[in-house]
Design a protein around this motif. Sequence first.
Motif, PDB file in Angstrom:
ATOM      1  N   LYS A 188     -10.745   6.013   1.880  1.00 23.20           N
ATOM      2  CA  LYS A 188     -10.655   5.221   0.648  1.00 23.20           C
ATOM      3  C   LYS A 188     -12.062   5.070   0.110  1.00 23.20           C
ATOM      4  CE  LYS A 188      -9.477   0.483  -0.519  1.00 23.20           C
ATOM      5  NZ  LYS A 188      -8.440  -0.546  -0.370  1.00 23.20           N
ATOM      6  N   LYS A 241     -14.872   3.915  -2.541  1.00 28.11           N
ATOM      7  CA  LYS A 241     -15.170   2.884  -3.536  1.00 28.11           C
ATOM      8  C   LYS A 241     -15.943   3.494  -4.696  1.00 28.11           C
ATOM      9  CE  LYS A 241     -13.764  -0.895  -1.258  1.00 28.11           C
ATOM     10  NZ  LYS A 241     -12.753  -1.835  -1.794  1.00 28.11           N
ATOM     11  N   ASP A 252     -10.811   3.300  -4.907  1.00 27.81           N
ATOM     12  CA  ASP A 252     -10.710   1.889  -5.292  1.00 27.81           C
ATOM     13  C   ASP A 252     -11.859   1.576  -6.238  1.00 27.81           C
ATOM     14  OD1 ASP A 252     -10.331  -0.778  -5.570  1.00 27.81           O
ATOM     15  OD2 ASP A 252     -10.490  -1.277  -3.428  1.00 27.81           O
ATOM     16  N   ASN A 289     -12.212  -1.342  -7.837  1.00 28.69           N
ATOM     17  CA  ASN A 289     -12.538  -2.775  -7.791  1.00 28.69           C
ATOM     18  C   ASN A 289     -12.852  -3.349  -9.176  1.00 28.69           C
ATOM     19  OD1 ASN A 289     -13.710  -1.999  -4.699  1.00 28.69           O
ATOM     20  ND2 ASN A 289     -12.494  -3.862  -4.898  1.00 28.69           N
ATOM     21  N   GLU A 305      -6.805   2.453  -6.965  1.00 28.79           N
ATOM     22  CA  GLU A 305      -6.589   1.017  -6.850  1.00 28.79           C
ATOM     23  C   GLU A 305      -7.427   0.284  -7.890  1.00 28.79           C
ATOM     24  OE1 GLU A 305      -6.764   0.019  -2.629  1.00 28.79           O
ATOM     25  OE2 GLU A 305      -7.482  -1.963  -3.195  1.00 28.79           O
ATOM     26  N   ASP A 318      -4.698  -4.571  -6.838  1.00 28.11           N
ATOM     27  CA  ASP A 318      -5.281  -5.375  -5.755  1.00 28.11           C
ATOM     28  C   ASP A 318      -5.734  -6.721  -6.323  1.00 28.11           C
ATOM     29  OD1 ASP A 318      -6.528  -6.499  -3.612  1.00 28.11           O
ATOM     30  OD2 ASP A 318      -7.995  -4.917  -3.289  1.00 28.11           O
ATOM     31  N   GLU A 319      -6.856  -6.729  -7.070  1.00 28.49           N
ATOM     32  CA  GLU A 319      -7.319  -7.991  -7.640  1.00 28.49           C
ATOM     33  C   GLU A 319      -6.288  -8.595  -8.591  1.00 28.49           C
ATOM     34  OE1 GLU A 319      -9.114  -5.332  -7.094  1.00 28.49           O
ATOM     35  OE2 GLU A 319     -11.131  -5.852  -6.414  1.00 28.49           O
ATOM     36  N   ASN A 334      -1.347  -4.041  -3.334  1.00 28.30           N
ATOM     37  CA  ASN A 334      -2.099  -4.139  -2.095  1.00 28.30           C
ATOM     38  C   ASN A 334      -1.992  -5.579  -1.606  1.00 28.30           C
ATOM     39  OD1 ASN A 334      -3.940  -4.211  -0.010  1.00 28.30           O
ATOM     40  ND2 ASN A 334      -5.566  -3.137  -1.142  1.00 28.30           N
ATOM     41  N   LYS A 353      -2.892  -8.398   1.109  1.00 28.91           N
ATOM     42  CA  LYS A 353      -3.866  -8.747   2.161  1.00 28.91           C
ATOM     43  C   LYS A 353      -3.558 -10.164   2.634  1.00 28.91           C
ATOM     44  CE  LYS A 353      -7.510  -6.070  -0.116  1.00 28.91           C
ATOM     45  NZ  LYS A 353      -8.725  -6.141  -0.946  1.00 28.91           N
TER      46      LYS A 353
HETATM   47 MG    MG Z   1      -9.208  -3.103  -3.351  1.00 29.63          MG
END
Ligand code: MG
Length: 339
Positions: free
Chosen positions: A152, A154, A178, A180, A205, A230-231, A250, A252
């Motif tokens: 994965k 970034k 990802d 972000n 992501e 995700d966020e 995602n 968590k």
């Molecule tokens: Mg993420």
Amino acid sequence: MELIIRPYTLALKLPFTIARGSRNEVPVVFVELHHEGIVGIGEASPLMRYGENVQTVMHFLARTRLEDFDNPFEIDRILGYVDGIAKGNNAAKAAVDIALHDWVGKKLGLPLHRHFGPGGAKTPYSSYTISIDTPDNIARMIDDASGFPILKVKLGLGNDEEVMNTVREYTMKIVRVDANEGWTSRELALERLQWLADLGVEFVEQPMPADRIADAVWLHERSPLPLIADESVKRLEDIASLPDAFDGINIKLMKCSGIREALRMIDAARALHMKVMLGCMIESSVGISAAAQLANRVDYADLDGALLISNDPYEGVTLPDGIPELPDRPGIGVKERQA
Ligand code: MG
């Protein structure tokens, strides 16, 4: 029952850089739930993105009066109380949730994944995270990831080409990306997605900032790659608005408040025909082993958080060849690491 709180600082093997910033260490809080001679272990790895830190975790846990409860099997009632103490604070809530589940598993003598019953999915490979760094350090991370078939990567810090070129110079493994929230215009995000599709990336992501909902829908209509939130998704209540903007979520434990909520979110995502990734923060083997109890219920796993640190005080799930391997110990299956 009694809750003992212990702050601890996880040291990273390499600086960890993503689109939001860089870190050398990660302060966390361990909790121990003591009752009837059994100790349940939990962990909070605070999410700076949502205003959490060790102080907010300690403050929240100090307000959590578990002395008023005497039966840890009443998990729903206890966690309902914990959730109602204050909004947010999901990492602190997750610490209590994990410790309670660990206690119950230990009392029953069962690993949690067996207590929860068959998940129905084949446990997926975990990816290994390549954070944003110099080409030399990226090469070192790719070397550290030698046992993992999926990376994965970034992106989102302005040097996407350099990072992807470095990755592809050293490996042709499956790559997920990802960003972000790092691509701040929808046109830029679409251009990046088309470029990554040409490079054979599997999915992306969180391409854009979480508050840009209309842009996320626009992007999803045009994206050549599946998009994972995700966020944009913390807890169960966030999922219903997502299917127009994302193909999956995602989950968590630290973001969603723990195992109880994660199980509900998996069910909700399935009902909405969304893919499910099980992710993590940088956490010790406590948080990772707790999450791994759910790995047979998800499509994608990203559970490498404990591999990125050099001073894990616990041992639990391992990732030989990238597949989460759960120890045959009750609860979340962790024990203190012997020096
Ligand atoms: Mg993420």
